[in-house]
Design an enzyme around this catalytic site. Structure first.
Site, PDB file in Angstrom:
ATOM      1  N   THR A 180       0.913  -1.063  -0.009  1.00  0.00           N
ATOM      2  CA  THR A 180      -0.068  -0.100  -0.024  1.00  0.00           C
ATOM      3  C   THR A 180       0.674   1.333  -0.070  1.00  0.00           C
ATOM      4  OG1 THR A 180       0.005  -0.206   2.276  1.00  0.00           O
ATOM      5  CG2 THR A 180      -2.082  -1.201   1.254  1.00  0.00           C
ATOM      6  N   GLY A 196       1.528  -5.924   6.059  1.00  0.00           N
ATOM      7  CA  GLY A 196       0.675  -7.354   6.348  1.00  0.00           C
ATOM      8  C   GLY A 196       1.014  -7.911   7.342  1.00  0.00           C
ATOM      9  N   ASN A 279       6.017  -2.934  13.297  1.00  0.00           N
ATOM     10  CA  ASN A 279       5.858  -3.781  14.535  1.00  0.00           C
ATOM     11  C   ASN A 279       6.230  -5.286  14.336  1.00  0.00           C
ATOM     12  OD1 ASN A 279       3.056  -3.240  12.841  1.00  0.00           O
ATOM     13  ND2 ASN A 279       2.834  -5.548  13.456  1.00  0.00           N
ATOM     14  N   ASP A 324       2.771  -2.461  18.824  1.00  0.00           N
ATOM     15  CA  ASP A 324       2.488  -1.685  17.307  1.00  0.00           C
ATOM     16  C   ASP A 324       3.038  -0.499  17.119  1.00  0.00           C
ATOM     17  OD1 ASP A 324       1.609  -1.791  14.693  1.00  0.00           O
ATOM     18  OD2 ASP A 324      -0.445  -1.150  15.033  1.00  0.00           O
ATOM     19  N   LYS A 351       4.812   6.399  15.981  1.00  0.00           N
ATOM     20  CA  LYS A 351       3.537   6.054  16.800  1.00  0.00           C
ATOM     21  C   LYS A 351       3.831   6.229  18.086  1.00  0.00           C
ATOM     22  CE  LYS A 351       0.889   2.794  13.718  1.00  0.00           C
ATOM     23  NZ  LYS A 351       0.414   1.456  13.685  1.00  0.00           N
ATOM     24  N   CYS A 620     -14.995  -7.580   8.694  1.00  0.00           N
ATOM     25  CA  CYS A 620     -15.474  -6.660   7.997  1.00  0.00           C
ATOM     26  C   CYS A 620     -15.166  -5.084   8.244  1.00  0.00           C
ATOM     27  CB  CYS A 620     -17.258  -6.564   7.628  1.00  0.00           C
ATOM     28  SG  CYS A 620     -17.650  -8.366   7.791  1.00  0.00           S
ATOM     29  N   CYS A 623     -12.817  -2.137   6.928  1.00  0.00           N
ATOM     30  CA  CYS A 623     -13.525  -1.299   5.610  1.00  0.00           C
ATOM     31  C   CYS A 623     -14.786  -0.575   6.011  1.00  0.00           C
ATOM     32  CB  CYS A 623     -13.419  -2.088   4.552  1.00  0.00           C
ATOM     33  SG  CYS A 623     -11.822  -2.766   4.162  1.00  0.00           S
TER      34      CYS A 623
HETATM   35  C1  HEC Z   1     -10.876  -4.262   2.126  1.00  0.00           C
HETATM   36  C2  HEC Z   1     -11.901  -3.846   2.340  1.00  0.00           C
HETATM   37  C3  HEC Z   1     -13.322  -4.468   2.429  1.00  0.00           C
HETATM   38  C4  HEC Z   1     -13.545  -5.411   3.386  1.00  0.00           C
HETATM   39  C5  HEC Z   1     -12.346  -5.963   4.539  1.00  0.00           C
HETATM   40  C6  HEC Z   1     -14.890  -5.803   3.283  1.00  0.00           C
HETATM   41  N1  HEC Z   1     -15.490  -4.968   2.497  1.00  0.00           N
HETATM   42 FE1  HEC Z   1     -17.356  -5.180   1.837  1.00  0.00          FE
HETATM   43  N2  HEC Z   1     -17.065  -3.980   0.514  1.00  0.00           N
HETATM   44  C7  HEC Z   1     -15.819  -3.186   0.346  1.00  0.00           C
HETATM   45  C8  HEC Z   1     -16.020  -2.140  -0.794  1.00  0.00           C
HETATM   46  C9  HEC Z   1     -15.081  -1.390  -1.394  1.00  0.00           C
HETATM   47  C10 HEC Z   1     -17.357  -2.224  -1.249  1.00  0.00           C
HETATM   48  C11 HEC Z   1     -18.055  -1.585  -2.531  1.00  0.00           C
HETATM   49  C12 HEC Z   1     -17.604  -2.156  -3.798  1.00  0.00           C
HETATM   50  C13 HEC Z   1     -18.404  -1.355  -4.929  1.00  0.00           C
HETATM   51  O1  HEC Z   1     -17.836  -0.335  -5.252  1.00  0.00           O
HETATM   52  O2  HEC Z   1     -19.484  -1.944  -5.474  1.00  0.00           O
HETATM   53  C14 HEC Z   1     -17.920  -3.486  -0.387  1.00  0.00           C
HETATM   54  C15 HEC Z   1     -19.379  -3.896  -0.672  1.00  0.00           C
HETATM   55  C16 HEC Z   1     -19.788  -4.814   0.050  1.00  0.00           C
HETATM   56  C17 HEC Z   1     -21.099  -5.265  -0.375  1.00  0.00           C
HETATM   57  C18 HEC Z   1     -22.258  -4.726  -1.091  1.00  0.00           C
HETATM   58  C19 HEC Z   1     -23.190  -3.651  -0.690  1.00  0.00           C
HETATM   59  C20 HEC Z   1     -24.078  -3.169  -1.619  1.00  0.00           C
HETATM   60  O3  HEC Z   1     -23.849  -2.320  -2.303  1.00  0.00           O
HETATM   61  O4  HEC Z   1     -25.160  -3.739  -1.614  1.00  0.00           O
HETATM   62  C21 HEC Z   1     -21.506  -6.085   0.775  1.00  0.00           C
HETATM   63  C22 HEC Z   1     -23.089  -7.064   1.189  1.00  0.00           C
HETATM   64  C23 HEC Z   1     -20.448  -6.176   1.569  1.00  0.00           C
HETATM   65  N3  HEC Z   1     -19.346  -5.422   1.293  1.00  0.00           N
HETATM   66  C24 HEC Z   1     -20.119  -7.097   2.873  1.00  0.00           C
HETATM   67  C25 HEC Z   1     -19.052  -7.347   3.370  1.00  0.00           C
HETATM   68  C26 HEC Z   1     -18.940  -8.298   4.710  1.00  0.00           C
HETATM   69  C27 HEC Z   1     -20.080  -9.157   5.180  1.00  0.00           C
HETATM   70  C28 HEC Z   1     -17.468  -8.083   4.869  1.00  0.00           C
HETATM   71  C29 HEC Z   1     -16.906  -9.025   6.124  1.00  0.00           C
HETATM   72  C30 HEC Z   1     -17.188 -10.480   6.164  1.00  0.00           C
HETATM   73  C31 HEC Z   1     -16.879  -7.154   4.112  1.00  0.00           C
HETATM   74  N4  HEC Z   1     -17.855  -6.606   3.201  1.00  0.00           N
HETATM   75  C32 HEC Z   1     -15.593  -6.991   4.212  1.00  0.00           C
HETATM   76  C33 HEC Z   1     -14.691  -3.174   0.907  1.00  0.00           C
HETATM   77  C34 HEC Z   1     -14.773  -4.200   1.949  1.00  0.00           C
END
Ligand code: HEC
Length: 712
Positions: A180, A196, A279, A324, A351, A620, A623
């Protein structure tokens, strides 16, 4: 149309089509253009600005004229979640990255796209995508733009045409490592590290490649490997035997960490490159190195010969790191008058909350003082260069201890700037603590595969709740080692700082304001509402004799920004904006925030939702925000359509329908796990709606959810 394109249409986002982009590239620069030489006073050609100080000598825009600064143009960007990297400007052309290292070249005078290059990183990244979101910076040298990708490639692109010149795989596939951070140019080499170390077992290193060909020149490991396996055949080998004496137990089973995930600096006169390490992996030393030890070279600045990669010296800010407390933050180079003579120094605010001045020649500590409240150490001993830790610092005997700063850091990846005119350092400073306690299973602790944070630190007892963090812009005198002024700012995090020869500081903030401050006293002289948190480094440069300021606005922190209403991934624009004197441009009014979604027929199962809460936090929240409350870096799932139906949720989470857009795939989750997450999201949406969310476009959202399902 692939699924991602369908999805894009569904949420009403518009991107420039590939054909249009190729046409724009063809109509752009002639292919025969020789590489533009960098002019230090004119261009902003490196992540660290001119002289590794995040400083530009330009002074056309100064304290007297800044009131006339206005918007020249802006460009909406939608290559996914992230448009928060620092742009570069060379000879009138802006280069910047969006999404997962999608590189753009734009005419700085007009905002017209010249070319766009998409390395299609998410498709190749696998689980590397789970812990990180796109790139914070790129490099320029000899007519090439160089970028890292999340899947571990380093790619050089012809700056005139947007065609890739070479590409190398610098990281192993399938493990927790990802890129990144910005590549760093040092002479005829380009260096790249990676991150990472919070995520899985990784062993840090930096690799140098030949700029012209992409051939590997050298690799320096930042922590020792398994001694039984012998040398790796790398330049770090001679020092590694010494480093291994500072580790105990079977650290190599955990990788060790020490990743160089962000800052470096190059001193051409000394032919030295300075790398900042992160870290330990895992954070908790009791697991990684159970009988103690300093654990070289975690949380250190290491000086290497830029030609050969040979070790010269290191300075470790946190011997035996366990919190960290990275030293991966900016490494700024300056010459200061200390004790009546000029000294070439490194300025570093890691940090851990201490501001360090280090001799660049020897790596010896000159001075260090706290720049925010810190209770893990009382002071840094000047004679030994080591911290004097407090008795609770290592949370002994299973005790839970509230320590300051937190792993967010007293200073993080948001750049600080040094002005050789005011001789002050301007740093985004954070005051935040965290409860540290050992993980319950210390003796047989294991990584949980695929989980975002794997640190060996336990959960805080429920009665230990710390106040929310605070942010400030701090002007620090590095010679006197004390604050000159301090401006409290809104939110727990704030933006990177640029200092100029016009005695101005440009800084974006969580609130979306781009502000010009008087570098002398911190007075706000000018501001502009970019409508999105502007965390990335603003830059300033000349085109045709006129000074410009450019910033990318896209809030990228974990969780909310503090702006009301909160940024919305769907409706808040991610943008690049350029300003000049006497320009009068205006942004369209921001679109309203997507309302909280609900399906009144959905019955939340409280115990499923409770299970979903832990899963959400582990996988989740990084993000989508803590407690499903997103600051716009990724969708706020309480407002999202896909979670309304099990099938559309599975299409995204299990099948990876949105991988190209930056949403990782979680194929290992079974139906019940996904249902737990969905019940938690529905529950949180109800809570938010009860607290005042609107239901105006609920029907549309439900229809969209059904359409998405039908489209799969
Ligand atoms: C590294 C970042 C990241 C992680 C970790 C992540 N997401 Fe996401 N998620 C995103 C991004 C960015 C989008 C939007 C993508 C787009 O532009 O359509 C998204 C979109 C979604 C959507 C679609 C939403 C809609 O528009 O209806 C769902 C459902 C979702 N994520 C569920 C999850 C779940 C449940 C987890 C954990 C298990 C998770 N995400 C983990 C980045 C992440």
């Amino acid at each position: 149309m692939n699924r991602a394109e369908k999805r894009q249409t569904l949420i009403g986002s518009a991107t420039l089509g590939a054909a249009a982009l190729i046409a724009a590239a063809m109509a752009g620069l002639p292919r025969e253009t020789p590489p533009a030489p960098v002019a230090p006073g004119r261009d902003w050609a490196a992540f660290g600005g001119v002289g590794e100080q995040h400083y530009s000598p330009l002074a056309q825009i100064d304290r007297a004229t800044v009131g006339r600064l206005g918007l020249l143009w802006s460009l909406d960007l939608d290559d996914g979640p992230n448009a928060a990297s620092a742009p570069l400007a060379v000879n009138g052309i802006l280069y910047f990255a969006t999404g997962y290292s999608v590189i753009h070249a734009v005419d700085a005078r007009t905002g017209k796209q010249l070319w766009r290059y998409d390395p299609q990183a998410p498709e190749r990244a696998g689980q590397k995508m789970r812990a990180a979101w796109g790139i914070r910076g790129i490099a320029y040298a000899h007519g090439r733009i160089i970028t890292g990708t999340i899947d571990g490639r380093l790619i050089a692109i012809d700056a005139a045409t947007g065609e890739p010149a070479w590409s190398v795989q610098t990281l192993p596939k399938g493990d927790a490592s990802y890129i990144t951070g910005p590549p760093w140019v040092a002479g005829d080499k380009v260096l790249i590290g990676f991150g990472g170390g919070d995520f899985g077992p990784v062993r840090g290193y930096v690799t140098a490649y030949d700029l012209a060909t992409g051939r590997k020149a050298w690799r320096f490991y930042t922590v020792p490997g398994d001694p039984a396996k012998g040398p790796d055949g790398e330049v770090s080998d001679p020092i590694m035997a010494k480093a291994a004496k500072t580790w105990t137990g079977q650290w190599w089973r955990y990788g060790g960490g020490g990743t160089v995930w962000h800052a470096m600096a190059y001193d051409p006169a000394r032919r030295l490159v300075f790398i900042g390490t992160g870290n330990g992996t895992p954070w908790n030393r009791k697991i990684r190195s159970p009988q103690g030890g300093d654990n070289w070279f975690l949380c250190s600045i290491i000086a290497l010969d830029s030609e050969t990669g040979e070790y010269r010296w290191h300075y470790q800010v946190n011997p035996g790191e366990t919190w960290d407390y990275n030293a991966a933050m900016d490494i700024e180079l300056a010459t200061l008058d200390i004790g009546g003579r000029p000294r070439d120094v490194i300025l570093h605010a890691p940090k851990n909350g201490f501001f360090y001045v280090i001799d660049r020649e020897t790596g010896k500590l000159i001075s260090a003082e706290k720049f925010v409240p810190a209770n893990w150490a009382t002071r840094i001993d000047r004679a030994t260069g080591r911290p004097v830790e407090t008795r609770w610092a290592r949370f002994p005997n299973g005790r839970a201890v509230a320590l300051y700063p937190s792993p967010v850091g007293a200073h993080s990846a948001e750049a600080m700037a040094y002005s050789p005119r005011t001789r002050l350092v301007y740093t985004p400073a954070y005051e935040q603590g965290r409860v540290y306690v050992d993980a319950p299973d210390l003796a047989d602790w294991r990584f949980t595969p695929g989980q975002v944070i794997n640190n060996g630190i336990g959960t805080a007892p429920p009665d230990m709740v710390l106040p929310p963090g605070r942010s400030a812009l701090l002007a620090w005198d590095p010679v006197a080692q004390r604050a000159r002024w301090r401006l409290p700012q809104t939110g727990q995090r704030t933006g990177a700082v640029t200092a100029t020869g016009g005695d101005l500081l440009f800084q974006g903030q969580a609130t979306g304001m781009l502000t010009a401050f008087d570098a002398k006293d911190g007075r706000a002289l000018w501001r502009f509402d970019t409508q999105n948190g502007a965390q990335a480094q603003p830059i300033t440069y000349l085109v045709g004799g006129r000074q410009y300021v450019t910033v990318m606005a896209s809030w990228r922190a974990i969780g909310p920004s503090g702006r009301t209403p909160e940024y919305d991934y769907y409706t808040t624009k991610r943008r690049i904006l350029t300003f000049a004197l006497d320009a009068k441009g205006r942004l369209p009014a921001p679109a309203p925030v997507t309302p909280f979604a609900d399906d009144p027929s959905f019955r939340v199962d409280a115990s499923l939702a409770e299970a979903g809460k832990g899963l959400f936090a582990a996988h989740c929240a990084i993000c989508h925000g803590p407690a499903a409350n997103s600051g716009g870096a990724a969708p706020d799932l309480r407002r999202a359509a896909a979670p309304l139906a099990a099938e559309s949720f599975a299409a995204v989470v299990r099948d990876g329908a949105l991988v190209p857009r930056g949403m990782p795939r979680f194929a290992e989750f079974d139906d019940r796990t996904r249902e737990a997450l969905r019940h938690y999201i529905r529950q949180q949406a109800r809570v938010a709606r009860a607290a005042g969310g609107s239901s105006a476009t609920l029907t549309r959202i439900a229809q969209d959810a059904r359409r998405l399902h039908a489209d799969q």
